[in-house]
Design a protein around this motif. Structure first.
Motif, PDB file in Angstrom:
ATOM      1  N   ASP A  52      -1.332   3.778   2.188  1.00 21.92           N
ATOM      2  CA  ASP A  52      -0.814   3.732   3.554  1.00 21.92           C
ATOM      3  C   ASP A  52      -0.841   5.170   4.060  1.00 21.92           C
ATOM      4  O   ASP A  52      -0.096   6.012   3.566  1.00 21.92           O
ATOM      5  CB  ASP A  52       0.637   3.202   3.452  1.00 21.92           C
ATOM      6  CG  ASP A  52       1.280   2.928   4.785  1.00 21.92           C
ATOM      7  OD1 ASP A  52       0.667   3.233   5.822  1.00 21.92           O
ATOM      8  OD2 ASP A  52       2.419   2.409   4.781  1.00 21.92           O
TER       9      ASP A  52
ATOM     10  N   TYR B 141       2.463   4.995   0.249  1.00 24.66           N
ATOM     11  CA  TYR B 141       2.391   6.168   1.125  1.00 24.66           C
ATOM     12  C   TYR B 141       1.717   7.315   0.384  1.00 24.66           C
ATOM     13  O   TYR B 141       2.009   7.536  -0.800  1.00 24.66           O
ATOM     14  CB  TYR B 141       3.806   6.639   1.482  1.00 24.66           C
ATOM     15  CG  TYR B 141       4.486   5.839   2.556  1.00 24.66           C
ATOM     16  CD1 TYR B 141       3.852   5.557   3.768  1.00 24.66           C
ATOM     17  CD2 TYR B 141       5.793   5.401   2.390  1.00 24.66           C
ATOM     18  CE1 TYR B 141       4.505   4.843   4.766  1.00 24.66           C
ATOM     19  CE2 TYR B 141       6.458   4.688   3.377  1.00 24.66           C
ATOM     20  CZ  TYR B 141       5.806   4.409   4.562  1.00 24.66           C
ATOM     21  OH  TYR B 141       6.454   3.719   5.532  1.00 24.66           O
TER      22      TYR B 141
ATOM     23  N   GLY C 288       8.611  -3.910  -3.698  1.00 23.06           N
ATOM     24  CA  GLY C 288       9.929  -3.478  -4.146  1.00 23.06           C
ATOM     25  C   GLY C 288      10.969  -3.955  -3.144  1.00 23.06           C
ATOM     26  O   GLY C 288      10.651  -4.171  -1.974  1.00 23.06           O
TER      27      GLY C 288
ATOM     28  N   HIS D 140      10.700  -7.154  -6.422  1.00 20.99           N
ATOM     29  CA  HIS D 140      11.291  -6.731  -7.695  1.00 20.99           C
ATOM     30  C   HIS D 140      12.318  -5.643  -7.448  1.00 20.99           C
ATOM     31  O   HIS D 140      12.436  -5.108  -6.339  1.00 20.99           O
ATOM     32  CB  HIS D 140      10.199  -6.281  -8.674  1.00 20.99           C
ATOM     33  CG  HIS D 140       9.396  -5.096  -8.211  1.00 20.99           C
ATOM     34  ND1 HIS D 140       9.934  -3.836  -8.092  1.00 20.99           N
ATOM     35  CD2 HIS D 140       8.097  -4.984  -7.848  1.00 20.99           C
ATOM     36  CE1 HIS D 140       9.002  -3.000  -7.688  1.00 20.99           C
ATOM     37  NE2 HIS D 140       7.884  -3.670  -7.514  1.00 20.99           N
TER      38      HIS D 140
ATOM     39  N   LEU E 129      13.031   0.815 -10.537  1.00 24.77           N
ATOM     40  CA  LEU E 129      13.130   1.519 -11.810  1.00 24.77           C
ATOM     41  C   LEU E 129      14.042   2.711 -11.586  1.00 24.77           C
ATOM     42  O   LEU E 129      13.851   3.484 -10.644  1.00 24.77           O
ATOM     43  CB  LEU E 129      11.772   2.045 -12.240  1.00 24.77           C
ATOM     44  CG  LEU E 129      10.799   1.026 -12.769  1.00 24.77           C
ATOM     45  CD1 LEU E 129       9.572   1.734 -13.294  1.00 24.77           C
ATOM     46  CD2 LEU E 129      11.441   0.223 -13.889  1.00 24.77           C
TER      47      LEU E 129
ATOM     48  N   MET F 176      14.115   5.910  -9.074  1.00 21.63           N
ATOM     49  CA  MET F 176      13.100   6.918  -9.289  1.00 21.63           C
ATOM     50  C   MET F 176      12.388   7.121  -7.966  1.00 21.63           C
ATOM     51  O   MET F 176      11.810   6.210  -7.409  1.00 21.63           O
ATOM     52  CB  MET F 176      12.111   6.395 -10.333  1.00 21.63           C
ATOM     53  CG  MET F 176      11.294   7.456 -10.972  1.00 21.63           C
ATOM     54  SD  MET F 176      10.124   6.733 -12.112  1.00 21.63           S
ATOM     55  CE  MET F 176      11.132   6.313 -13.499  1.00 21.63           C
TER      56      MET F 176
ATOM     57  N   GLY G 114       7.244   4.165 -10.873  1.00 19.78           N
ATOM     58  CA  GLY G 114       7.644   3.083  -9.958  1.00 19.78           C
ATOM     59  C   GLY G 114       6.429   2.418  -9.324  1.00 19.78           C
ATOM     60  O   GLY G 114       6.336   1.186  -9.257  1.00 19.78           O
TER      61      GLY G 114
ATOM     62  N   GLU H 167      13.204  -2.702  -1.385  1.00 17.45           N
ATOM     63  CA  GLU H 167      13.602  -1.941  -0.194  1.00 17.45           C
ATOM     64  C   GLU H 167      12.733  -2.251   1.023  1.00 17.45           C
ATOM     65  O   GLU H 167      13.068  -1.850   2.128  1.00 17.45           O
ATOM     66  CB  GLU H 167      13.596  -0.441  -0.502  1.00 17.45           C
ATOM     67  CG  GLU H 167      12.239   0.261  -0.499  1.00 17.45           C
ATOM     68  CD  GLU H 167      11.331  -0.130  -1.670  1.00 17.45           C
ATOM     69  OE1 GLU H 167      11.773  -0.880  -2.556  1.00 17.45           O
ATOM     70  OE2 GLU H 167      10.172   0.310  -1.672  1.00 17.45           O
ATOM     71  N   ILE H 168      11.626  -2.957   0.821  1.00 16.51           N
ATOM     72  CA  ILE H 168      10.761  -3.216   1.983  1.00 16.51           C
ATOM     73  C   ILE H 168      10.663  -4.711   2.303  1.00 16.51           C
ATOM     74  O   ILE H 168       9.693  -5.177   2.869  1.00 16.51           O
ATOM     75  CB  ILE H 168       9.364  -2.560   1.813  1.00 16.51           C
ATOM     76  CG1 ILE H 168       8.704  -2.920   0.479  1.00 16.51           C
ATOM     77  CG2 ILE H 168       9.469  -1.048   1.922  1.00 16.51           C
ATOM     78  CD1 ILE H 168       7.278  -2.380   0.344  1.00 16.51           C
TER      79      ILE H 168
ATOM     80  N   ILE I 200       0.883  -1.172   0.000  1.00 19.62           N
ATOM     81  CA  ILE I 200       0.000   0.000   0.000  1.00 19.62           C
ATOM     82  C   ILE I 200       0.915   1.213   0.000  1.00 19.62           C
ATOM     83  O   ILE I 200       1.893   1.277   0.735  1.00 19.62           O
ATOM     84  CB  ILE I 200      -0.997  -0.016   1.172  1.00 19.62           C
ATOM     85  CG1 ILE I 200      -0.305  -0.320   2.504  1.00 19.62           C
ATOM     86  CG2 ILE I 200      -2.113  -1.011   0.874  1.00 19.62           C
ATOM     87  CD1 ILE I 200      -1.217  -0.092   3.695  1.00 19.62           C
TER      88      ILE I 200
ATOM     89  N   HIS J 233       4.084   7.654  -9.195  1.00 22.62           N
ATOM     90  CA  HIS J 233       4.950   7.775 -10.370  1.00 22.62           C
ATOM     91  C   HIS J 233       5.090   6.404 -11.029  1.00 22.62           C
ATOM     92  O   HIS J 233       4.440   5.425 -10.602  1.00 22.62           O
ATOM     93  CB  HIS J 233       6.292   8.413 -10.019  1.00 22.62           C
ATOM     94  CG  HIS J 233       7.072   7.693  -8.949  1.00 22.62           C
ATOM     95  ND1 HIS J 233       7.644   6.462  -9.158  1.00 22.62           N
ATOM     96  CD2 HIS J 233       7.374   8.024  -7.668  1.00 22.62           C
ATOM     97  CE1 HIS J 233       8.273   6.085  -8.058  1.00 22.62           C
ATOM     98  NE2 HIS J 233       8.119   7.006  -7.128  1.00 22.62           N
TER      99      HIS J 233
ATOM    100  N   THR K  71       4.831  -1.796 -10.033  1.00 16.45           N
ATOM    101  CA  THR K  71       4.402  -2.890  -9.148  1.00 16.45           C
ATOM    102  C   THR K  71       2.939  -3.239  -9.427  1.00 16.45           C
ATOM    103  O   THR K  71       2.553  -4.414  -9.475  1.00 16.45           O
ATOM    104  CB  THR K  71       4.496  -2.461  -7.665  1.00 16.45           C
ATOM    105  OG1 THR K  71       5.707  -1.754  -7.470  1.00 16.45           O
ATOM    106  CG2 THR K  71       4.425  -3.641  -6.737  1.00 16.45           C
TER     107      THR K  71
HETATM  108  O1  ME8 Z   1       7.012   1.638   1.208  1.00 15.09           O
HETATM  109  N1  ME8 Z   1      10.976   1.354  -8.809  1.00 15.09           N
HETATM  110  O2  ME8 Z   1       5.229   2.831   0.355  1.00 15.09           O
HETATM  111  P1  ME8 Z   1       5.881   3.619  -0.869  1.00 15.09           P
HETATM  112  C1  ME8 Z   1      10.179   0.296  -8.597  1.00 15.09           C
HETATM  113  N2  ME8 Z   1       3.819   2.346   2.485  1.00 15.09           N
HETATM  114  N3  ME8 Z   1       9.186   0.282  -7.691  1.00 15.09           N
HETATM  115  C2  ME8 Z   1       8.982   1.394  -6.981  1.00 15.09           C
HETATM  116  C3  ME8 Z   1       9.776   2.547  -7.152  1.00 15.09           C
HETATM  117  C4  ME8 Z   1      10.811   2.494  -8.134  1.00 15.09           C
HETATM  118  N4  ME8 Z   1      11.597   3.517  -8.397  1.00 15.09           N
HETATM  119  N5  ME8 Z   1       9.329   3.482  -6.307  1.00 15.09           N
HETATM  120  C5  ME8 Z   1       8.276   2.935  -5.626  1.00 15.09           C
HETATM  121  C6  ME8 Z   1       5.855   2.024   1.253  1.00 15.09           C
HETATM  122  N6  ME8 Z   1       8.066   1.673  -6.039  1.00 15.09           N
HETATM  123  C7  ME8 Z   1       4.945   1.511   2.345  1.00 15.09           C
HETATM  124  C8  ME8 Z   1       4.540   0.091   2.025  1.00 15.09           C
HETATM  125  S1  ME8 Z   1       3.169  -2.157   2.506  1.00 15.09           S
HETATM  126  C9  ME8 Z   1       2.445  -2.825   3.814  1.00 15.09           C
HETATM  127  C10 ME8 Z   1       3.647  -0.558   3.036  1.00 15.09           C
HETATM  128  C11 ME8 Z   1       7.009   0.757  -5.569  1.00 15.09           C
HETATM  129  O3  ME8 Z   1       4.869   4.609  -1.298  1.00 15.09           O
HETATM  130  C12 ME8 Z   1       7.602  -0.536  -5.009  1.00 15.09           C
HETATM  131  O4  ME8 Z   1       6.608  -1.515  -4.985  1.00 15.09           O
HETATM  132  O5  ME8 Z   1       7.219   4.091  -0.527  1.00 15.09           O
HETATM  133  C13 ME8 Z   1       7.922  -0.129  -3.590  1.00 15.09           C
HETATM  134  O6  ME8 Z   1       8.087  -1.215  -2.695  1.00 15.09           O
HETATM  135  C14 ME8 Z   1       6.682   0.666  -3.254  1.00 15.09           C
HETATM  136  O7  ME8 Z   1       6.362   1.362  -4.470  1.00 15.09           O
HETATM  137  C15 ME8 Z   1       6.974   1.639  -2.118  1.00 15.09           C
HETATM  138  O8  ME8 Z   1       5.915   2.512  -2.011  1.00 15.09           O
END
Ligand code: ME8
Length: 691
Positions: free
Chosen positions: A53, A16, A263, A292, A295, A302, A24, A265-266, A14, A22, A28
């Motif tokens: 979120d 933020y 992604g 994954h 990007l 990004m 990215g 990082e989490i 979910i 964008h 997903t």
């Molecule tokens: O981490 N390349 O939310 P978030 C690929 N709320 N995927 C990307 C990306 C990029 N440059 N940038 C974002 C959070 N994503 C938490 C998650 S889940 C219980 C809570 C995608 O808004 C990718 O899926 O920062 C990444 O994990 C997610 O957006 C992070 O979104």
């Protein structure tokens, strides 16, 4: 097996609501959309969840900076995600917001279960917290940067509820061991195992110094830690904590999730914290967490905070949804980082869609119109057949098999490559068989030959179209209609085989599906992004000027409103363009090199390579595999536990078949260039950035 009765539950993270969506986020979501669409076509009872979120300190501060209440702010940005996904034609079954009452009920229910099972205690936390990552940074001292993002951490000293995470290390390791498919891909699994083996500390799961969150049941002075709150969305959306019987049944039916797509990082939150919470609550664990890569745009991840984002809307408005989907699924090797660029997008679109599939479709269908009056021709089983016809048929059967295996293994790029190898073969078949010449010849035999060629081409086109539908829903639906076949999403993919095209069936109206793109398409996209970024920059400046100052918060963060606080897309020129004549580089160029402190966890010799060591280095956010040419200077066992400096944002490369994800920094000494590793006299935290 009756697949109709089999359920399939897939989720995106979910997102933020502190930033506009964008490409990215679109990535997903569209990957999950493609998977969900394929599963539905295969007859699975599919549930696809996405959402936003909305709690936590980061959102609260962004709202204040934008002059809004947190709820107003969340409503606005959540709406942007929802409308983007509508525009993208995403087939999600549900969209959860963590500010909804159904989510609050689920979150409090899970908290109660953790408490009832004795896994929560109260304690005092004094330490560092990174608001940007919403992460406790236990290892860092006061004022230290966050090992994840490098931003300054804030000291918090509060009485909190703690979760006994440390008690779950063995159970987690056993679960990873017994369920090799739980974390995908394999490299990520190894990182998680190394992280858990390095020791787990109990986790603070409440905050009491701000209010924007879900109250802890029975103690409303505390709100739940935003990551605990967020992860529970996967259960609350399908009914956990609901009093409604139908909702409870839904939870029983769909839980556990089959795929949590995220992604990279989490990973820690999804592969360590989340399974531990579920174990503690007595709930089944998700079947898999699939991570994954990122990007990259202009060589960096990004992200809003870097200001190098591209909006999906821009690409969709100029090139269409399927162009974006095809590019991301074909160009990015799933699991690895991939670069986004307008040039590459247009090139890919023109070569694979406008040329290959577009040509196959339009020339085949136009000839059926011209020579057979728009009815699918009858191929003769005996007259005027050639071995080349069967080669196409055999190839198509092989593609059906391989495409499914690759797709279901998340190898989307290779799956498309396989399907397009058939497209290429059929185009070549048409060139070799020259139906337009056969059509000019008299006689039954030539008529039969023409029918066979065009039937073979149309049948192969139908097979590629059906397979590609989950990835290219809009354009394949058009081709399917042109083939006279009706509603493509109703087609049962599990039954796909050769010779299903109804003989004599009437084609639909034949029109080009992929108009060619050109330089002006790129220019239009660039211009739209520049305008968007310029507008965002001016909004950000004005909101920064009016936003109340936030204690301990850097000005750049205070400026984050719901618009993108991004400089114009062109503001960060590529490295080469920025190099000046005297060979000096600007500070901006230097800052592009991400140097981080890492700790060597594993070191071993690479078989058959005297000079190489394979290292696993913890850089705070992840454990990286590196292959370094230092074996003549260092023994593997002397390196374990040593802190080193690595270049963290180099493109991966392969050495002796091993992927090296970064470079270790060393002085090159003497005539033979003996490497001497860079190090520090004072202690430095793992993950600290060098600048
Ligand atoms: O981490 N390349 O939310 P978030 C690929 N709320 N995927 C990307 C990306 C990029 N440059 N940038 C974002 C959070 N994503 C938490 C998650 S889940 C219980 C809570 C995608 O808004 C990718 O899926 O920062 C990444 O994990 C997610 O957006 C992070 O979104």
């Amino acid at each position: 097996m009756d697949k109709g009765s089999q359920k399939f539950y897939i989720t995106t993270p979910i997102y933020y609501v502190n930033a506009r969506p964008h490409v990215g986020h679109a990535y997903t979501t569209l990957v999950c959309d493609a998977i969900a669409r394929r599963k539905r076509m295969l007859g699975f009872d599919t549930y696809f969840l996405t959402g936003t979120d909305e709690h936590g300190q980061k959102i609260e501060r962004s709202a204040v900076a934008a002059g809004m209440t947190p709820k107003q702010f969340a409503d606005e940005v959540s709406g942007l995600f929802r409308s983007l996904f509508e525009k993208m034609n995403i087939s999600n079954d549900d969209f959860i917001r963590t500010t909804e009452s159904r989510h609050k009920a689920g979150a409090q229910e899970l908290f109660r279960r953790l408490q009832a099972n004795g896994h929560i205690y109260k304690g005092k936390y004094t330490g560092q917290y990174c608001v940007f990552d919403e992460l406790y940074v236990d290892a860092a001292g006061p004022g230290a940067p966050c090992p994840e993002c490098g931003r300054p951490t804030e000291t918090v000293s509060e009485e909190n509820y703690y979760f006994k995470l440390s008690a779950f290390a063995d159970q987690l390791l056993a679960h990873y061991q017994q369920n090799p498919g739980f974390i995908r891909p394999e490299t990520r699994r190894n990182e998680v195992i190394a992280f858990v083996k390095s020791g787990l500390r109990d986790l603070s799961i409440s905050r009491s110094t701000f209010k924007w969150g879900i109250p802890v049941p029975g103690d409303p002075k505390h709100v739940m830690y935003v990551w605990l709150d967020a992860l529970i969305n996967y259960c609350s959306a399908i009914g956990l904590g609901s009093k409604d019987e139908a909702e409870q049944k839904k939870f029983e039916h769909y839980w556990p999730a089959d795929v949590h797509m995220i992604g990279k990082e989490i990973i820690r939150f999804h592969c360590v914290y989340w399974p531990a919470f579920l174990m503690a609550a007595g709930l089944p664990l998700p079947r898999s967490v699939v991570a994954h890569g990122w990007l990259l745009f202009e060589e960096n991840k990004m992200s809003k905070s870097r200001g190098n984002i591209v909006r999906a809307e821009t690409v969709i408005d100029v090139m269409g949804n399927d162009a974006l989907r095809y590019f991301l699924l074909r160009e990015v090797v799933f699991g690895h980082d991939g670069s986004f660029s307008f040039d590459a997008l247009v090139q890919r679109y023109n070569s694979d869609l406008a040329n290959d599939l577009g040509n196959l479709s339009s020339r085949t269908l136009t000839m059926i119109n011209r020579y057979f009056n728009g009815s699918v021709p009858y191929p003769s089983p005996t007259v005027a057949r050639k071995a080349t016809d069967d080669v196409i048929k055999e190839h198509a059967l092989k593609v059906i098999q391989e495409f499914g295996e690759l797709f279901d293994d998340f190898q989307f790029s290779r799956a498309l490559e396989t399907a397009w190898s058939l497209v290429g073969d059929v185009n070549k078949y048409l060139v070799d068989e020259e139906p337009w010449i056969v059509a000019e010849k008299e006689g039954e035999e030539n008529k039969a030959r023409l029918a066979t060629i065009l039937y073979t081409a149309a049948e192969a086109l139908r097979i590629v179209t059906a397979l590609a539908h989950p990835m290219l829903p809009e354009s394949t639906a058009k081709i399917w209609n042109q083939l006279g076949l009706g509603e493509i999403s109703k087609f049962n993919l599990a039954e796909l085989k050769w010779a299903q095209l109804p003989l004599g069936g009437k084609l639909g109206k034949v029109e080009p599906v992929f108009p060619r793109a050109d330089k002006t398409s790129i220019e239009r996209m660039q211009q739209m992004e520049q305008e968007r970024a310029a507008q965002a920059a001016s909004t950000a400046t004005s909101s920064a000027a009016t936003a109340p100052a936030q204690a301990g918060q850097p000005a750049t963060q205070a400026a984050h409103g719901p618009t993108d606080a991004a400089p114009p897309a062109k503001a960060a020129p590529p490295v080469q363009a920025a190099a000046v004549a005297d060979g000096k580089i600007s500070i901006d160029d230097f800052m592009k090199v991400e140097l981080r402190v890492g700790m060597v966890k594993v070191a071993e010799k690479v078989k058959g390579a005297d000079k190489l060591l394979r290292l696993e280095v913890d850089i705070g956010t992840e454990v990286r595999q590196l292959v370094a040419g230092i074996a003549l200077a260092y023994k593997p066992e002397d390196l374990i536990g040593r802190k080193v400096v690595i270049v963290a944002n180099l493109q991966p490369r392969k050495l002796r078949g091993l992927e090296s994800n970064g470079m270790i920094v060393a002085a090159s000494v003497g005539e033979d260039g003996k490497p001497v590793l860079a190090g520090f006299l004072e202690d430095v935290p793992i993950g600290a950035k060098l600048k």
